[in-house]
Design a protein around this motif. Structure first.
Motif, mmCIF file in Angstrom:
data_model
loop_
_atom_site.group_PDB
_atom_site.id
_atom_site.type_symbol
_atom_site.label_atom_id
_atom_site.label_comp_id
_atom_site.label_asym_id
_atom_site.label_seq_id
_atom_site.Cartn_x
_atom_site.Cartn_y
_atom_site.Cartn_z
ATOM 1 N N GLU A 141 -0.068 -1.296 7.171
ATOM 2 C CA GLU A 141 0.488 -1.984 6.007
ATOM 3 C C GLU A 141 1.487 -3.029 6.502
ATOM 4 N N SER A 180 0.364 8.022 -1.257
ATOM 5 C CA SER A 180 -0.912 8.092 -1.981
ATOM 6 C C SER A 180 -1.025 9.427 -2.709
ATOM 7 N N ARG A 182 -8.338 6.608 5.969
ATOM 8 C CA ARG A 182 -7.203 5.707 6.223
ATOM 9 C C ARG A 182 -6.932 5.583 7.731
ATOM 10 N N GLY A 235 0.795 -1.239 0.000
ATOM 11 C CA GLY A 235 0.000 0.000 0.000
ATOM 12 C C GLY A 235 0.814 1.269 0.000
ATOM 13 N N ARG A 294 -3.974 -6.277 6.298
ATOM 14 C CA ARG A 294 -3.573 -6.950 5.050
ATOM 15 C C ARG A 294 -3.549 -8.467 5.237
#
Lengths: 308, 308
Positions: B265, B241, B188, B158, B195
């Motif tokens: 992550e 991002s 977020r 990510g 994950r």
């Protein structure tokens, strides 16, 4: 876990994590445990808060000890063999002396229960302890609250009401003439014993079991609901310790035995033919129907965090 | 659990406890789980406190959602298949609306992670959530922080820094020109994703893994210590991002990516020949020695509950 937390745990909690079921303990993202083949896992979590579950002036060693025992008692009620515990500790500050005392109590409880400290979390905030305990039993040989049948005998281990008396003494609400009796009752609150050996011995013998954490009447009620039966209790049969019997106020003693929590004895049901284990007392019977009846019903029922 | 707590849980948390590994859920002294034959159990516990781990005005649904995901992320880091969770919830009061919202977030996270609610505890006090998660892997196929070797590539899933930016936005410390970017960053923090699928896919492939909860540099440090190696990070390779890139203060964006926590992550190491999984980025390398080096070292390191 962040750096400082981790070093804190390393410093104080080192050497508490070894056990036959612990593949990997503190130090990774999760603890790794081996559940024996053909066994199921039993897991329970309990939070203890200062000024709710214990007085703020309870010694740190006792806070740790009783929190572990209270959680371990849930394993006893399932008939489970102890595997490991996780401790999530919230502290207002890192104080060396306090942590040393806390660790001494934790270590004693880990040793006494056979529950190594396999992991946890440490955060800053109002003092609280959340203890998660893990245990195992053979697949089809664990105790539950369901399963009691009309005609079964209702039995309890040890003596009841001591911990509630001990808490009252710790809070300065009650005092006793005999210092030894006072100490014995305080210890029943501060240093309870989870009935782990008895729980495992009751596998395949007891038809239902629960530990007495909320009080005899409240926990008998949980068992009755889960088993869909009624329970009759003979107040005269309830086992009281010599220390509690030495209290002048005998009504108060009985009230504590009926409604006081934190004793962590096992309440269980036996078929008419099963032998009563040593140290246990028959206090009533399972009947068709629902609810709990007792020849004496105290006004105060089991402690409830949200209605009291 | 006492009567009122129990009915509270029954009322709100009903229907969240079903799962393939749950033999018996809420309602007895412990939850009973089946660990598949030949598998080991992974268990982790995380406490989240109001005003420490999340702002007090975070919606109740988000508190529940992110607490479950934060705990589930530890299972992801072990490569574990989710089995069940336990929730110990401390509340100042029972408020119907709040509990309904909280339950909605909890339900969404249970569904998203595949973690049924198998048990827990409810107490009255300052708002806090302790989530215990349980998962399993084949006996010798789980990920750990140890095992990274010099020559391995350092990889991350990510994008990083988003959650720290989102928390700063939630606190009103930062605002962005684009409302969509602001919302994406807030989400977020409020709605992170563990994950879990990636973690399981990395079993037998990654030489070491950890989830990023404390911040890239801090968690890389934990991995380096556990593996007894050093790590070099190329700041230019760190995935950001589009939302975070839209921030005017690019130094702040990089600082969040390096030292901000709560992204959840996975940070993991791959041998030179292993294929990089989709959605992952190579950001550095494992070297002989110890410690973390990066061409940019922010003053602020990973959040630590006791030193900050």
């Amino acid at each position: 876990m962040a750096n400082g937390e981790f070093s804190l745990i390393q410093q104080y909690f080192v050497g508490l994590g070894e056990g036959p079921f612990v593949e990997r303990g503190v130090g990774d993202d999760a603890a790794t445990l081996r559940v024996p083949a053909g066994h199921v896992l039993h897991v329970s979590t309990d939070t203890a808060l200062v000024d709710v579950h214990f007085p703020s002036d309870l010694p740190a060693a006792d806070m740790a000890y009783r929190s572990v025992m209270a959680a371990a008692s849930d394993l006893a009620a399932m008939g489970a063999q102890p595997m490991a515990l996780l401790l999530s500790l919230t502290l207002p500050a890192v104080e060396k002396d306090w942590l040393q005392q806390f660790t001494a109590g934790l270590k004693a409880a880990c040793r006494e229960t056979g529950l190594p400290l396999a992991g946890g979390d440490t955060t800053r905030g109002a003092l609280s302890l959340t203890v998660t305990v893990l245990g195992s039993t053979p697949e089809s040989q664990f105790l539950t609250r369901g399963g009691a049948k009309p005609g079964d005998r209702l039995c309890v281990s040890g003596t009841l009401g001591d911990a509630a008396a001990g808490l009252s003494i710790l809070k300065g609400e009650v005092s006793m003439r005999c210092p030894d009796a006072e100490q014995a009752l305080r210890d029943r609150f501060a240093r309870p014993t989870a009935r782990l050996t008895l729980g495992q011995a009751l596998r395949g013998i007891a038809s239902a079991a629960i530990d007495i954490s909320d009080g005899l009447l409240a926990d008998a009620g949980h068992l009755a609901t889960a088993s869909d039966i009624g329970i009759e209790i003979d107040s005269a049969q309830i086992p009281l310790s010599d220390a509690l019997r030495s209290l002048d106020d005998t009504e108060q003693a009985l009230r504590w035995a009926l409604a006081g929590g934190d004793d962590y004895e096992l309440l269980f049901c036996l078929s008419p033919l099963a032998a009563l284990p040593a140290g246990c007392t028959e206090i009533g019977r399972v009947v068709a129907g629902s609810g709990i009846s007792c020849d004496v019903m105290p006004e105060q029922l089991g402690y409830d965090h949200f209605t009291h």
